[in-house]
Scaffold this active site. Sequence first.
Site: not given
Length: 310
Positions: A225, A273
């Site tokens: 993350r 991502h």
Amino acid sequence: MAILLSTKAHTMQDWKAALLQVDPTLDIRLFPDVGEAAEIEAAVVWTAHDMMELRRYPNLKLIVSMGAGVDHLLRPPGPPPGIPVARLKDVLLTSAMAEWVLLNVLRFHRQDPEYRALQQRKEWLELSAPSTSERRIGILGIGELGSASARILTTLGFPVMGWSRTPKSLPGVTNFHGAEGLMEMARLSDILVCLLPLTPDTRGVLNAKLLQALPRGAFVINGARGGHMVAADMLAALDSGHVAGAALDVFEPEPLPQESPFWSHPKVFLTPHAASITIPSSVAPQVVENIHNMRAGRPLINLVNFSLGY
Ligand code: NDP
Ligand code: OXD
């Protein structure tokens, strides 16, 4: 009773089709076309869904994350009190992450950035090449994704270390845990891979102190993350040469703003991502199993521990 599906990704219809393939009797409502709020008993949601919105459903009994990560569900205001949250554990999600980690480990290990620069200059030069046994890899987070990545890397002969919250024993992987274990492992990591869940304890773990503890010229790979990385510290470490390169899939915020220096940084290899993307048809069986468990009052699978945050 009905299942609420909510994602801004293009996969909403794929999710519906995949769940119906497993159980054609499910009544699936695509957000925001929810219908009668009292009919919603489970919500399968991704990052953009507002947790306050889920408080509208008086009969909600289960929330499922559309990914392995649940930080988007647990951050304030969090899920409605008393409603369990399940994450995904999936063979394709895991193998795709291991592929992405391997891609970037090999990119740095085989000096690909240097060879690309040589090619640009039309320079024919063989660089000295360390063997896999000389390139030590530290993995932060040795759970579903970290342990699968470790397995592949050990097969190739890399010495692999893994950092976890609790002591762990994985074949061929030297384990470190706790705050002292983190620095100890960092000092030995020529390549540091982050595959931690984002929790209050792990936020900002990729900070100046940790990056400075790496051997000079180490590489960093973050597939977890954006909140794990202190962006200014990473840029400083790259610019000083202490960190020689970084492969970054995740940022805070996402999408990465146009003005971010990471886009054009010569030492950064960036993906949007996309390291590992949930494939609805692969995860639908476990989601439907949990819906059936919930209806039958059986124990739920892949439940998140709220106090740990993952
Ligand atoms: P797991 O829950 O299976 O594993 C988490 C690991 O992190 C465990 O080893 C755990 O330790 C360790 N850990 C957690 N907290 C701490 C801490 N405070 N100190 C040390 N170690 C800690 O998670 P997954 O492997 O399934 O996924 C990891 C993350 O990857 C997800 O949460 C998600 O954010 C990210 N992800 C990113 C994707 C992408 O495309 N970029 C795709 C999928 C996931 P212990 O073993 O002791 O519990
Ligand atoms: C996940 C992700 O958590 O895709 O699964 O980031």
